[in-house]
Structure formats: structure tokens, C-alpha cells
Design a protein around this motif. Structure first.
Motif, short mmCIF file in Angstrom:
data_model
loop_
_atom_site.label_atom_id
_atom_site.label_comp_id
_atom_site.label_asym_id
_atom_site.label_seq_id
_atom_site.Cartn_x
_atom_site.Cartn_y
_atom_site.Cartn_z
N PRO A 118 0.84 -1.21 0.00
CA PRO A 118 0.00 0.00 0.00
C PRO A 118 0.87 1.25 0.00
O PRO A 118 1.84 1.34 0.75
N VAL A 119 0.53 2.23 -0.83
CA VAL A 119 1.33 3.45 -0.93
C VAL A 119 0.85 4.50 0.08
O VAL A 119 0.60 5.65 -0.27
N ALA A 120 0.74 4.10 1.32
CA ALA A 120 0.37 5.03 2.40
C ALA A 120 1.62 5.84 2.73
O ALA A 120 2.29 5.63 3.74
N ALA A 224 5.09 -1.18 4.16
CA ALA A 224 4.49 -2.48 4.50
C ALA A 224 5.01 -2.98 5.84
O ALA A 224 4.24 -3.46 6.69
N ALA A 225 6.32 -2.86 6.06
CA ALA A 225 6.90 -3.32 7.33
C ALA A 225 6.41 -2.49 8.49
O ALA A 225 6.12 -3.02 9.58
N LEU A 226 6.30 -1.17 8.30
CA LEU A 226 5.87 -0.29 9.39
C LEU A 226 4.42 -0.55 9.79
O LEU A 226 4.08 -0.54 10.97
N ILE A 227 3.56 -0.79 8.79
CA ILE A 227 2.17 -1.10 9.12
C ILE A 227 2.09 -2.43 9.86
O ILE A 227 1.35 -2.57 10.85
N ALA A 228 2.86 -3.41 9.41
CA ALA A 228 2.87 -4.72 10.08
C ALA A 228 3.36 -4.60 11.51
O ALA A 228 2.87 -5.29 12.41
N ALA A 234 -1.33 -7.86 12.65
CA ALA A 234 -0.82 -7.83 11.27
C ALA A 234 0.40 -8.73 11.11
O ALA A 234 1.12 -9.01 12.06
N SER A 235 0.61 -9.17 9.86
CA SER A 235 1.78 -9.97 9.50
C SER A 235 2.31 -9.47 8.17
O SER A 235 1.60 -8.82 7.40
N LEU A 236 3.56 -9.80 7.88
CA LEU A 236 4.19 -9.37 6.64
C LEU A 236 4.76 -10.57 5.90
O LEU A 236 5.50 -11.38 6.49
N GLN A 237 4.42 -10.71 4.61
CA GLN A 237 4.96 -11.75 3.74
C GLN A 237 5.78 -11.06 2.65
O GLN A 237 5.28 -10.19 1.94
N VAL A 238 7.05 -11.44 2.51
CA VAL A 238 7.92 -10.89 1.48
C VAL A 238 8.08 -11.93 0.38
O VAL A 238 8.44 -13.09 0.66
N ILE A 239 7.83 -11.54 -0.87
CA ILE A 239 7.91 -12.45 -2.01
C ILE A 239 9.22 -12.20 -2.74
O ILE A 239 9.47 -11.10 -3.24
#
Length: 264
Positions: A118-120, A224-228, A234-239
Motif C-alpha cells: 500500500p502506498v500510504a 508495508a513493514a511499518l504497518i505490520a 498484522a503480519s508481513l509476507q515478502v515475495i
């Protein structure tokens, strides 16, 4: 600008039966980007993919009106209103900003929130390196738009999110559609830079899942990491090997991951 709200014609792709999954695309895109994901998930879910304002077959935003995220929500919320148990929401890029606003508004029931880079942008303010890159990117786009250099602005935009030369390699028709979207992207920059009050989601019961590509620009990886980090549920998945265009380039990986994580 007028404070009244315009009446817009909107368009939606829908397929499948079962628990609803709302799919929100990003800037300079349309609901068509979700076609491979829809095909992979439609045997288990009801997929609902609207064209956001100014994209696909949804009307453009009229210049005489001031734009806000609530204007997107006015077209989206009726699509998933009154769903027993709520709907899953999967959103990419600017669509993730819209999804955060949807969750924060609290007018529709949400089962889960999946945010793909997300481009927040306001979230990047806490990281000086990421924020400096956001400012360079947005200033470069804004300066070209102000000078009337639409082609150069869109080359700057597309090549940043993908790689140098991507814009010039696109088909002329695709570039023409994207040039028409350029004024709306300016509105989206403003919406993405405003505080989306992520902390307001700290107490929500549904899971929030962040996805990022390890080859994406620094700001969206940090956001993405900061929101997680900020949200306890929340969780973060890196592809690996993916960049910001991962819903298109890695749609098989994304579809398989959604099939594992979304509850029917």
C-alpha cells in the motif's frame, strides 16, 4: 471547487460463488489486472473487482470537484454491504490506501485485509531515507505535470515502479490510457500522503496481512513493514524476486497464497 459530490457511472468485474473477496487495483490500472487471480479463486470465492474512479469503465473525476477517498468508498461500499460475516479485501498500491480508508470508516463488515505494498506514503515519514525517496518521486511527477509534460510524467511514474525503459516498451494504446489517468494520479498522491490513521485499526478483530516484493522500491517495502509493526494483528509476507507489479508478474504465487490464507 464544488463541495457537492458528482454522480459517477462505475463498472465492476464479478465472478464465482461463495465468500466475497473485494479486489482493489492500484494507480494507472484497472480491474482487469485481477483477471488471473479471479480465475484462480472463483471456484471457492465470489470475486468483486471494481474499476476505481478514472480507470477502466468507471467515469473520470470531474475537475470542478474536490476529490477525497470517501468518493471512492461511495462507489465501493455498496458492492459488499450486507454480506453475512463480511468480505475479504485484497488491495494493491493505491488500492491499499482505499482499503485502509474502507476499514477505518467501519461502515461495512470486513473478514480480513490483505494489503499488497500500500502506498500510504505518510507512513514513510518515520524513515528519513524512504521519505526522501518519496519526496523525489512525487516531486518529479508533480513538476512534469505542472509543466504539461504528461508523457514525461507517466514515463517517470511507470519506470519508477517497474524499471527503466518500461514505459517506452509499452504498446501505444496502453500508454494512451495511462496518459488519460495522469490527472487522477495527482489526486491519489495527495490522498496517499495524508495520514490514514493506521493506529485506528489497532483494535480491529480481523487479520491484516501485508505483502511486499523484495525488489520493490524502498518506500513501499518500509511502509508495508511499518504497518505490520504498528498493528498487533498484522503480519508481513515478502515475495522473493518480486517488485511493485507483483500482482501481475507473480499472480500464480499470489493466488496460491490467497487460497491458503483466505477463509471460505
Amino acid at each position: 471547487m464544488s463541495t457537492q459530490r458528482p454522480i459517477l457511472r462505475n463498472a465492476v468485474i464479478a465472478a464465482g460463488l461463495g465468500t466475497p473477496v473485494l479486489l482493489l487495483h492500484g494507480s494507472a490500472s484497472s480491474s482487469a489486472m485481477w483477471t488471473p487471480v479471479i480465475n484462480a479463486l472463483k471456484a471457492r470465492f465470489r470475486l468483486i473487482a471494481p474499476d476505481l474512479i478514472g480507470y477502466g469503465r468507471t467515469d473520470a473525476w470531474p475537475d470542478e470537484y474536490e476529490f477525497g477517498l470517501d468518493d471512492e468508498l461511495q462507489l465501493i461500499e455498496p458492492l459488499i454491504a450486507h454480506q453475512p460475516g463480511g468480505s475479504h479485501v485484497v488491495a494493491h498500491s493505491y488500492g491499499g490506501v482505499v482499503a485502509l480508508a474502507l476499514a477505518r470508516a467501519g461502515r461495512v463488515s470486513i473478514r480480513s485485509l490483505t494489503l499488497i505494498e500500500p502506498v500510504a506514503f505518510h507512513m514513510a515519514r518515520g524513515d528519513p531515507q524512504a521519505w526522501a525517496e518519496v519526496e523525489r518521486f512525487s516531486a518529479g511527477f508533480g513538476e512534469r505535470m505542472a509543466a504539461g509534460e504528461i508523457e514525461a510524467a507517466m514515463r517517470h511514474f511507470v519506470d519508477y515502479w517497474s524499471s527503466a525503459g518500461t514505459w517506452d516498451a509499452m504498446e501505444q494504446g496502453t500508454r494512451a490510457n495511462m496518459r488519460r489517468a495522469a490527472p487522477k494520479i495527482m489526486h491519489e498522491f495527495h490522498a496517499a500522503s495524508a495520514d490514514s490513521a493506521v493506529d485506528a485499526l489497532r483494535d480491529v478483530a480481523f487479520p491484516v496481512r501485508l505483502i511486499a516484493g523484495d525488489m520493490s522500491p524502498l518506500p513501499v517495502r518500509r511502509i508495508a513493514a511499518l504497518i505490520a509493526e504498528r498493528l498487533p494483528n498484522a503480519s508481513l509476507q515478502v515475495i522473493a524476486g518480486a517488485n511493485h507489479l507483483l500482482p501481475s508478474t507473480h499472480h500464480r504465487v499470489l493466488s496460491a497464497w490467497l487460497l491458503r490464507t483466505l477463509e471460505a
